[in-house]
Design an enzyme around this catalytic site. Structure first.
Site, PDB file in Angstrom:
ATOM      1  N   LEU A 209       0.864  -1.193   0.000  1.00  0.00           N
ATOM      2  CA  LEU A 209       0.000   0.000   0.000  1.00  0.00           C
ATOM      3  C   LEU A 209       0.891   1.230   0.000  1.00  0.00           C
ATOM      4  CD1 LEU A 209      -2.464  -1.078   2.858  1.00  0.00           C
ATOM      5  CD2 LEU A 209      -3.064  -0.897   0.431  1.00  0.00           C
ATOM      6  N   HIS A 210       0.714   2.123  -0.955  1.00  0.00           N
ATOM      7  CA  HIS A 210       1.522   3.353  -0.927  1.00  0.00           C
ATOM      8  C   HIS A 210       0.822   4.564  -1.525  1.00  0.00           C
ATOM      9  CE1 HIS A 210       2.214   2.186  -5.095  1.00  0.00           C
ATOM     10  NE2 HIS A 210       2.525   3.447  -5.320  1.00  0.00           N
ATOM     11  N   ARG A 211      -0.377   4.386  -2.126  1.00  0.00           N
ATOM     12  CA  ARG A 211      -1.048   5.539  -2.757  1.00  0.00           C
ATOM     13  C   ARG A 211      -1.377   6.589  -1.705  1.00  0.00           C
ATOM     14  NH1 ARG A 211      -0.143   5.326  -7.802  1.00  0.00           N
ATOM     15  NH2 ARG A 211      -0.223   3.161  -8.427  1.00  0.00           N
ATOM     16  N   ASP A 284      -2.413  -1.406  -3.873  1.00  0.00           N
ATOM     17  CA  ASP A 284      -2.887  -0.260  -4.646  1.00  0.00           C
ATOM     18  C   ASP A 284      -1.888   0.076  -5.743  1.00  0.00           C
ATOM     19  OD1 ASP A 284      -0.870   0.883  -3.151  1.00  0.00           O
ATOM     20  OD2 ASP A 284      -2.175   2.151  -1.938  1.00  0.00           O
TER      21      ASP A 284
END
Ligand code: UD1
Length: 368
Positions: A209-211, A284
């Site tokens: 997850l990094h958005r 994501d």
């Protein structure tokens, strides 16, 4: 006098660029008549976000690094532009080759177009139709400024035509990232990344997850991390934590379930090995949506939209909301369902870079 007939200048900067650059590097190594200059902007600078990928993918060190590092979008983009302009005037490339949708891509497109250097864009035409994503803005502007648009899928061709890009500038070459995947899959299978972590094939969850939409909003991030704790009661969870996400977790003082298997960003082959045998991938990332589709691994994408609709129609990928209930329900359903068939997608065949090299090396490059 240079012995080279043509100079191509590739610009990369962030992790998702490197697996798109590598197959073209391998192809151009067979072309002594073409000089290939690699510029690394330094958008990603941690060893495990950058150097590890060059080593793993067998890409030589960049000819030039711009060392821009992190910053706001404006600062990062403007710094790349200033430094890249000087490289262009020294190098006199016949074409600047750009990859994907990161800030480095946009910055280099603006510089090259204004210097009247032809621009080729690899992975052109993807659209989420969501301008809250910085990548969508980068894609739209880069495509408008590009002279050759290499698309990974037919939907991308349609998007470009709908935006008025002339058909003769669009080249449907397929997905270059799949070239990297095909080439390194044997190494990945030999890596036994799951077994080395005590994980059983098809019974564990891989998470990235990094958005900004998921990790920069504190209630959303907190909810997702709590959901991961609950998922880890169903199945082991291997969470490769992006630097942006790590900073947000640290700054907010959030607690992570001790059951989560936390990892730093993983080298390409190691990640491929883990993903190949995963029961489900929760992510994501753009690239993982495609890699899971190619491998026939169920993927849950924590986003309201995707610029990669073929991953949905292929039946491997599903969009889910960033809430605990959606994550838990999605993972449970994916682990219980029969594994999807491995889809066949047109020109995701390991030969995209050959098609790109043929255009870049052997055809007249005209400016629009
Ligand atoms: C960028 C891309 C995104 C891509 C992602 C893959 C843009 C707009 N976004 O997002 O499309 O999916 O890369 O990783 O170009 N940081 C480090 N070390 C690094 C790199 C970043 O610590 O090597 C940290 C810094 O705190 C930085 C933050 O991560 O401020 C964000 O990095 P940045 O390059 O701005 O964007 P990403 O979130 O990585």
């Amino acid at each position: 006098m240079s012995a080279h007939r043509r100079t191509l200048l590739s610009v990369v900067g962030a992790r998702p660029n490197f697996m798109k650059l590598a197959p073209l590097v391998w192809q151009l190594a067979r072309r002594p008549d073409v000089r290939h200059v690699i510029v690394h902007t330094g958008q990603h600078y941690d060893a495990n976000m950058s150097d590890a990928f060059f080593t793993n993918l067998g890409v030589p060190d960049p000819d030039c690094t711009l060392g821009v590092g992190s910053g706001s979008h404006a600062v990062q983009t403007a710094t790349i532009m200033q430094r890249f302009e000087a490289i262009c005037t020294e190098t006199h490339p016949d074409c600047v080759v750009l990859y994907g949708d990161v800030n480095s891509t946009l910055a280099a497109a603006l510089v090259a177009a204004k210097l009247r250097i032809p621009v080729a864009h690899v992975e052109a035409g993807l659209r989420s139709r969501d301008r809250a994503m910085p990548e969508e803005i980068n894609r739209i502007v880069t495509d408008q400024l590009s002279d050759i648009l290499f698309t990974p899928s037919r939907d991308a061709d349609a998007n470009l035509r709908a935006e008025g890009i002339p058909a003769d500038r669009i080249q449907f070459v397929g997905n270059i990232m799949i070239d990297s995947l095909e080439r390194l899959l044997p190494d990945a299978l030999r890596a036994h990344a799951a077994a080395r972590r005590g994980l059983t094939a098809h019974e564990y969850v891989v998470v990235t997850l990094h958005r900004p939409s998921n990790v920069d909003d504190l209630p959303t991030l907190r909810g997702l991390l709590e959901a991961l704790g609950k998922v880890s009661e169903l199945a082991p969870v291997c969470f490769a934590v992006h630097p942006r996400t790590r900073v947000r977790i640290r700054d907010a003082g959030l607690e992570l379930s001790p059951r989560l298997l936390l990892e730093d960003p993983l080298p390409y082959t190691e990640m491929l090995s883990l993903v190949h045998s995963a029961g489900v991938v929760l992510t994501d990332s753009g690239g993982l949506q495609e890699e899971t589709t190619y491998l026939g691994v169920p993927c849950l994408t924590v986003r309201p939209n995707t610029e990669r609709p073929v991953t949905i129609t292929a039946g491997t990928n599903r969009l889910i909301a960033p809430t605990g209930a959606s994550v838990l329900q999605g993972v449970r359903a994916a682990l219980d369902a029969p594994r999807p068939a491995r889809p066949v997608i047109e020109r995701w065949d390991g030969h995209a870079a050959e098609r790109i090299a043929a255009v870049l090396c052997d055809t007249e490059i005209a400016m629009s």
